[in-house]
Design an enzyme around this catalytic site. Structure first.
Site, PDB file in Angstrom:
ATOM      1  N   SER A 140       0.843  -1.189   0.000  1.00 20.99           N
ATOM      2  CA  SER A 140       0.000   0.000   0.000  1.00 20.99           C
ATOM      3  C   SER A 140       0.884   1.247   0.000  1.00 20.99           C
ATOM      4  CB  SER A 140      -0.971  -0.029   1.189  1.00 20.99           C
ATOM      5  OG  SER A 140      -1.950   0.970   1.069  1.00 20.99           O
ATOM      6  N   GLU A 245      -1.579  -2.358  -8.315  1.00 16.84           N
ATOM      7  CA  GLU A 245      -2.843  -2.612  -7.625  1.00 16.84           C
ATOM      8  C   GLU A 245      -3.355  -1.288  -7.083  1.00 16.84           C
ATOM      9  OE1 GLU A 245      -3.544  -2.363  -4.112  1.00 16.84           O
ATOM     10  OE2 GLU A 245      -1.549  -1.586  -3.643  1.00 16.84           O
ATOM     11  N   HIS A 315      -5.033  -4.989  -1.920  1.00 13.04           N
ATOM     12  CA  HIS A 315      -5.764  -4.853  -0.665  1.00 13.04           C
ATOM     13  C   HIS A 315      -6.798  -5.978  -0.583  1.00 13.04           C
ATOM     14  CE1 HIS A 315      -3.841  -0.959  -1.005  1.00 13.04           C
ATOM     15  NE2 HIS A 315      -4.176  -0.696   0.243  1.00 13.04           N
TER      16      HIS A 315
END
Length: 345
Positions: A140, A245, A315
């Protein structure tokens, strides 16, 4: 525009990348690998991004790492808070630098993602990190740090679960294979058998353009990666395999970030693309939206390189551990990433 001024602008445009190349490892340089993690090693726990607002998530994270077989050394500021962040910029950077300097610490894992890593990316001691290579992982918002550390030092870093992640069997086995067992592993989605359906509806791979390609793995969260464009911390994409992502972004923002990478010249240099999960990335308000299929086709099909979508990166509950900077081969038809050498020693 006068020819003399045009020439000056051309020289200025080429001077910055040349200067950066002198200061950072190139794509042709052999990667620097950290020693593998072993049961009984001490893992440093740091919070370079968001604060952990309750005590219980921190306790659960420590218990998870202990269950993996590690001793845990929390950073001095792992439980600190300033606004949304785990302490001031100086405190968060100091924790990370201290862990690399601590000979008793074998590796370093982030507690959680969130935001704030870009604020400290220029405060890390990259000379120290190069001298004392250790496992460093997270995902992230940690995208900026795992790519910056690799770019500035050559150290293979890891887009991996954070300490606060769910450590299910798939995530644990993938982490152990790559980080602890030093396997030249094949990264593939978990096998899912439909309980009462004709086809599997989870963990699916979609081939956008078939083929195989080899290169160094770079990437992570798309919006964080795009925010590094034009800085010395953005990854070297020459001949690379780019994995991406994202989460909770409107599709027009995904489009905007991909246009940033395209305009920065990063996409044209790639050998292949692996798209992970774009969780809750949906149309926003307005007159309409492209679909993610259309956006990905627009940006990646013209490249003429292998591309697949649906990798267990992002995630999501079950996550791959992907070594940033490691040489690998992707297969867009089988949806696999095969490491060509162990990512640790």
């Amino acid at each position: 525009m006068p020819a003399s001024r045009r020439r000056l602008l051309q020289l200025a445009a080429t001077a910055l990348p040349a200067a950066a190349a002198q200061a950072t490892p190139s794509a042709a340089t052999a990667p620097l690998r950290a020693p593998r993690l072993r049961p009984g090693d001490t893992l440093g726990l740091v919070s370079p991004a968001n604060a952990t607002f309750e005590r219980e998530p921190l306790r659960m994270a420590i218990e998870s790492l202990q269950a993996l077989g590690f001793k845990v050394k929390p950073g001095a500021f792992v439980a600190a808070r300033r606004g949304p962040f785990a302490g001031t910029d100086e405190q968060r950077a100091a924790d990370l630098n201290a862990m690399f300097a601590d000979d008793s610490v074998a590796g370093i894992l982030a507690m959680t993602g969130g935001s704030g890593c870009n604020r400290i990316v220029d405060k890390l001691d990259y000379d120290l990190i190069r001298r004392t290579p250790k496992f460093f992982g997270g995902f992230s918002d940690l995208t900026s740090l795992v790519n910056a550390i690799h770019r500035r030092t050559g150290l293979v870093t890891f887009h991996s679960p954070v300490a606060a992640s769910e450590w299910n069997d798939y995530s644990v086995q993938g982490f152990k294979a790559v980080v602890m067992n030093a396997e030249a592993a094949v990264l593939r989605n978990p096998a899912v058998r439909p309980a009462d359906d004709l086809v599997a509806r989870e963990e699916r791979i979609a081939t956008i353009r078939p083929g195989r390609a080899q290169g160094r793995l770079v990437g992570g969260n798309l919006t964080v990666l795009a925010s590094l464009a034009g800085t010395p911390y953005f990854p070297d994409c020459r001949g690379a395999l780019l994995f991406l992502e994202d989460v909770n972004e409107y599709i027009y923002r995904i489009d905007r970030c991909l246009s940033t990478l395209r305009l920065a010249g990063a996409l044209d240099q790639l050998a292949g693309v692996v798209l992970g999960r774009f969780t809750k990335c949906e149309p926003g308000e307005g007159y309409g939206s492209l679909t993610l299929d259309e956006v990905f086709d627009d940006y990646f099909l013209p490249l003429g390189v292998p591309v697949f979508r649906g990798a267990a990166i992002g995630h999501i509950r079950r996550k791959m551990t992907v070594p940033v900077g490691a040489l690998a081969e992707m297969d867009a038809q089988t949806g696999t990433i095969r490491l060509l050498a162990p990512a640790v020693t």
